[in-house]
Design an enzyme around this catalytic site. Sequence first.
Site, PDB file in Angstrom:
ATOM      1  N   ASN A   1       0.834  -1.204   0.000  1.00 19.36           N
ATOM      2  CA  ASN A   1       0.000   0.000   0.000  1.00 19.36           C
ATOM      3  C   ASN A   1       0.868   1.255   0.000  1.00 19.36           C
ATOM      4  O   ASN A   1       0.626   2.206  -0.753  1.00 19.36           O
ATOM      5  CB  ASN A   1      -0.897   0.027   1.239  1.00 19.36           C
ATOM      6  CG  ASN A   1      -2.080  -0.908   1.160  1.00 19.36           C
ATOM      7  OD1 ASN A   1      -2.361  -1.483   0.105  1.00 19.36           O
ATOM      8  ND2 ASN A   1      -2.765  -1.091   2.271  1.00 19.36           N
TER       9      ASN A   1
ATOM     10  N   ARG B   1     -10.976  -4.961 -14.595  1.00 21.07           N
ATOM     11  CA  ARG B   1      -9.906  -5.878 -14.168  1.00 21.07           C
ATOM     12  C   ARG B   1     -10.406  -7.313 -14.257  1.00 21.07           C
ATOM     13  O   ARG B   1     -11.565  -7.595 -13.946  1.00 21.07           O
ATOM     14  CB  ARG B   1      -9.468  -5.603 -12.723  1.00 21.07           C
ATOM     15  CG  ARG B   1      -8.874  -4.223 -12.489  1.00 21.07           C
ATOM     16  CD  ARG B   1      -8.276  -4.138 -11.085  1.00 21.07           C
ATOM     17  NE  ARG B   1      -8.072  -2.757 -10.666  1.00 21.07           N
ATOM     18  CZ  ARG B   1      -7.016  -2.030 -10.993  1.00 21.07           C
ATOM     19  NH1 ARG B   1      -6.065  -2.552 -11.754  1.00 21.07           N
ATOM     20  NH2 ARG B   1      -6.886  -0.786 -10.559  1.00 21.07           N
TER      21      ARG B   1
ATOM     22  N   ARG C   1      -5.124   1.053 -13.806  1.00 20.86           N
ATOM     23  CA  ARG C   1      -3.741   1.200 -13.377  1.00 20.86           C
ATOM     24  C   ARG C   1      -3.130  -0.125 -12.926  1.00 20.86           C
ATOM     25  O   ARG C   1      -3.714  -0.847 -12.120  1.00 20.86           O
ATOM     26  CB  ARG C   1      -3.655   2.232 -12.254  1.00 20.86           C
ATOM     27  CG  ARG C   1      -2.228   2.537 -11.816  1.00 20.86           C
ATOM     28  CD  ARG C   1      -2.198   3.643 -10.794  1.00 20.86           C
ATOM     29  NE  ARG C   1      -2.345   4.952 -11.413  1.00 20.86           N
ATOM     30  CZ  ARG C   1      -3.127   5.913 -10.956  1.00 20.86           C
ATOM     31  NH1 ARG C   1      -3.881   5.700  -9.913  1.00 20.86           N
ATOM     32  NH2 ARG C   1      -3.180   7.082 -11.562  1.00 20.86           N
TER      33      ARG C   1
ATOM     34  N   HIS D   1     -15.309   2.567 -15.352  1.00 15.44           N
ATOM     35  CA  HIS D   1     -15.144   1.791 -14.125  1.00 15.44           C
ATOM     36  C   HIS D   1     -16.421   1.046 -13.748  1.00 15.44           C
ATOM     37  O   HIS D   1     -16.452   0.327 -12.748  1.00 15.44           O
ATOM     38  CB  HIS D   1     -14.726   2.754 -12.998  1.00 15.44           C
ATOM     39  CG  HIS D   1     -14.279   2.094 -11.738  1.00 15.44           C
ATOM     40  ND1 HIS D   1     -15.011   2.139 -10.579  1.00 15.44           N
ATOM     41  CD2 HIS D   1     -13.170   1.360 -11.460  1.00 15.44           C
ATOM     42  CE1 HIS D   1     -14.375   1.475  -9.632  1.00 15.44           C
ATOM     43  NE2 HIS D   1     -13.249   0.996 -10.142  1.00 15.44           N
TER      44      HIS D   1
ATOM     45  N   TYR E   1     -12.412 -10.141  -1.889  1.00 12.10           N
ATOM     46  CA  TYR E   1     -13.051  -8.839  -1.705  1.00 12.10           C
ATOM     47  C   TYR E   1     -14.528  -9.030  -1.376  1.00 12.10           C
ATOM     48  O   TYR E   1     -15.184  -9.915  -1.922  1.00 12.10           O
ATOM     49  CB  TYR E   1     -12.961  -7.989  -2.976  1.00 12.10           C
ATOM     50  CG  TYR E   1     -11.576  -7.507  -3.359  1.00 12.10           C
ATOM     51  CD1 TYR E   1     -10.425  -7.965  -2.731  1.00 12.10           C
ATOM     52  CD2 TYR E   1     -11.426  -6.578  -4.385  1.00 12.10           C
ATOM     53  CE1 TYR E   1      -9.171  -7.525  -3.104  1.00 12.10           C
ATOM     54  CE2 TYR E   1     -10.165  -6.122  -4.767  1.00 12.10           C
ATOM     55  CZ  TYR E   1      -9.046  -6.606  -4.124  1.00 12.10           C
ATOM     56  OH  TYR E   1      -7.808  -6.160  -4.494  1.00 12.10           O
TER      57      TYR E   1
ATOM     58  N   ARG F   1     -14.070   2.486   4.264  1.00  8.98           N
ATOM     59  CA  ARG F   1     -12.938   1.612   4.560  1.00  8.98           C
ATOM     60  C   ARG F   1     -11.622   2.387   4.618  1.00  8.98           C
ATOM     61  O   ARG F   1     -10.810   2.168   5.509  1.00  8.98           O
ATOM     62  CB  ARG F   1     -12.824   0.500   3.517  1.00  8.98           C
ATOM     63  CG  ARG F   1     -11.567  -0.359   3.679  1.00  8.98           C
ATOM     64  CD  ARG F   1     -11.546  -1.496   2.678  1.00  8.98           C
ATOM     65  NE  ARG F   1     -11.633  -1.036   1.309  1.00  8.98           N
ATOM     66  CZ  ARG F   1     -10.587  -0.641   0.572  1.00  8.98           C
ATOM     67  NH1 ARG F   1      -9.381  -0.632   1.094  1.00  8.98           N
ATOM     68  NH2 ARG F   1     -10.743  -0.263  -0.675  1.00  8.98           N
TER      69      ARG F   1
ATOM     70  N   HIS G   1     -15.161  -3.867  -0.184  1.00  6.10           N
ATOM     71  CA  HIS G   1     -15.100  -3.188  -1.474  1.00  6.10           C
ATOM     72  C   HIS G   1     -16.472  -2.755  -1.986  1.00  6.10           C
ATOM     73  O   HIS G   1     -16.563  -1.960  -2.917  1.00  6.10           O
ATOM     74  CB  HIS G   1     -14.438  -4.124  -2.493  1.00  6.10           C
ATOM     75  CG  HIS G   1     -14.031  -3.471  -3.768  1.00  6.10           C
ATOM     76  ND1 HIS G   1     -14.683  -3.674  -4.957  1.00  6.10           N
ATOM     77  CD2 HIS G   1     -13.027  -2.603  -4.053  1.00  6.10           C
ATOM     78  CE1 HIS G   1     -14.101  -2.980  -5.915  1.00  6.10           C
ATOM     79  NE2 HIS G   1     -13.101  -2.313  -5.396  1.00  6.10           N
TER      80      HIS G   1
END
Length: 711
Positions: free
Chosen positions: A51, A377, A407, A437, A470, A566, A594
């Site tokens: 992170n 993704r 990314r 997205h 997730y 979160r 998530h």
Amino acid sequence: MPHPENNFQNSFMQNRELSWLRFNRRVLEEAEEESVPLYERLKFISIFTSNLDEFFMIRVGSLTDLMYMDNNVDDKTGLTAGQQLELIFQEAVPLYKERDRVYLIVEEKLREFGIRNLDSKELKKNEKKQLDKIFEDEIMPILSPQVIDSRHPFPHLSNKSIYIICEFTGESTKFGLIPISQSLPAFFMLTGTETSYIMTEKVVLEHIGDIFGMYKIECAAIISVTRNADISPEDEIFEVDDDFRERMKKVIKKRSRLSPVRLEVQGHLSKDLSNFLLSKLHLTKEQVFVSEAPLVLSYVFDLHSHIGVSLIKQLSYPEFKPQFPSYLSSNESITAQCRHKDILLFFPYDQMEPFLQLLRESAQDSAVISIKITIYRLSRNSRIIDYLCNAAENNKEVTVLMELKARFDEKNNIEWAERLEDAGCTVIYGFEGFKVHSKICLITRRDRNRVFYVTQIGTGNYNEKTAKLYSDLSLITANQELGQEANEFFKNMSIANLQGNYNNLFVAPYFFKSNIMALIDNETDKAKKGQEACIIMKSNSLTDKEIMGKLSEASQAGVEVKLIIRGICCLLPGIKGKTENITVYSIVGRFLEHSRIYCFGKGKDTRLYISSADMMTRNTRRRVEIACPIMDEDIRQRLYHILEVMFSDNVKARVVERDGTYQKTGGNGIPLDAQQSFIEEALRKEGKKTAPKDYITSFFKRIRSTKKSKK
């Protein structure tokens, strides 16, 4: 340095970057929790470190660029880019020390189980012989050591690669450098009764005298450079005739060569060597961080294969496999079951299999005429790609809106796009200045000369791997009104129309935020009239200034605002006259939270949405996002239950204080870990075929009781 943001007009907001650093410290806390299994604690240290790596590459990288631009002031706190960087570097130093402290504690406890990460100084005689042989046979043949002098200039140091650097004594050639090849494993196992291993860079460091035999070594250390990786393709200059996919390939290649933003050191650098590196990398002393822990900790996730099965089970979370939802039949068509009743999948407690089964059967179903999907993704071995290709090969119209700018997944997505095109799928890409997205899939059927839609909308990616890690939501519905809007959405995407407006779906970048703000205003108006009002938001991050302003107005009007955020939260709760009716929770646990859930109102008139969008400026203004209303009453009740359990968590949940720090909720009674509770629900067999319990009344009772206890 004083915090100038304390005097800024937005007194109920904090700086995004400082909020993130506080959140990442919260991640590190999980590595300290003795209730967390020991190997999982080591994983949390690795997650904290990765992170932090990404934070420096992206956020520090972008702030470094902003320093050279006019008007670089944070609109929430009044801090300039330079002031933010100064505060970041100050805050990062104690984080490194805390990480090292926790790492050493965990490593010491692992030794009690015979798992030893060795230092060269503590090697036994037989281990030293093993190490010498490993170096001679496996490492030395592929090393490329070099000296740095007038004839051998300072080389490019790749982003996050490991190097050994040394200084020579009494030589005209003063410095030596050894890149640790990425073809080498991160560590080497040593044979014996225990699970003993040593990091590859330490093996090289131990043998540095053999490598530079003709020189006397003054000092040597392990180093790693972090580079700015915040590339925006829109800012790059490309050939006019380059297509977008080729353009992205150039961006990926350039990422590893951007300017340095951090130097990490394990070991000791002399003053001369330190000054030499700073001058060559154009860094300041504040950008140098010393670490006792390894500079790259991703090896932790490979360690399990070298530990005995029984021991790794003892040191890890109890095994849990996502369950096939009890209210569905795996032997019946998902399409048929969906037509009977909407389906909600709650990952990772539910399997992703029902959605995969829907795609698989649609690829073969003669009634299906088209499949359209947005992809951000995917996993490396994606069954979704297989089913989409199979559908195209069966002469169905398959359209994939592939986002190449996801990314760090750009390379994967380029490869998937090429495979899809080869199979006959129509692949379209995102838009200049906007990332796609959204998570939406539309299956169009022709039954008895009638067009029929099946729509899936989710909060997370179509990634089979992360669906087990997730916490996300996925709605599969045969609601034809939503299906028609989904069809209109894909038409708009194909003609680059981002301004499409819909009756039910909230779609960014033009109509998501305005609709959310209207719903907040509606609750504010109700509170001003003395009516019951409530706003509940579950999101990964909250940074959008205008939305925070609206939430503050709602709080001042008496609306009860409950947030589960979160990560980054720029809104400070409990500020008198601004946010005293706002409570912010954060849950960090076994699974990454998530999902996004947005709830407005109380009782039967409550407006309830799931969404791909966080309450961040990038999501509300610079991305294509979708929020979908939940209309099925049983699913609404299930979502209320999910929220109720999370608000009841007194084990993993933390409350954000008015200074932005995290504190345990301090709840009394029986300990409740929300994620563990959901695991137990998924495994429980009793009542699997019954309708969901009506949780609405108890949910809002808890909301009210929490408010009274706070007072």
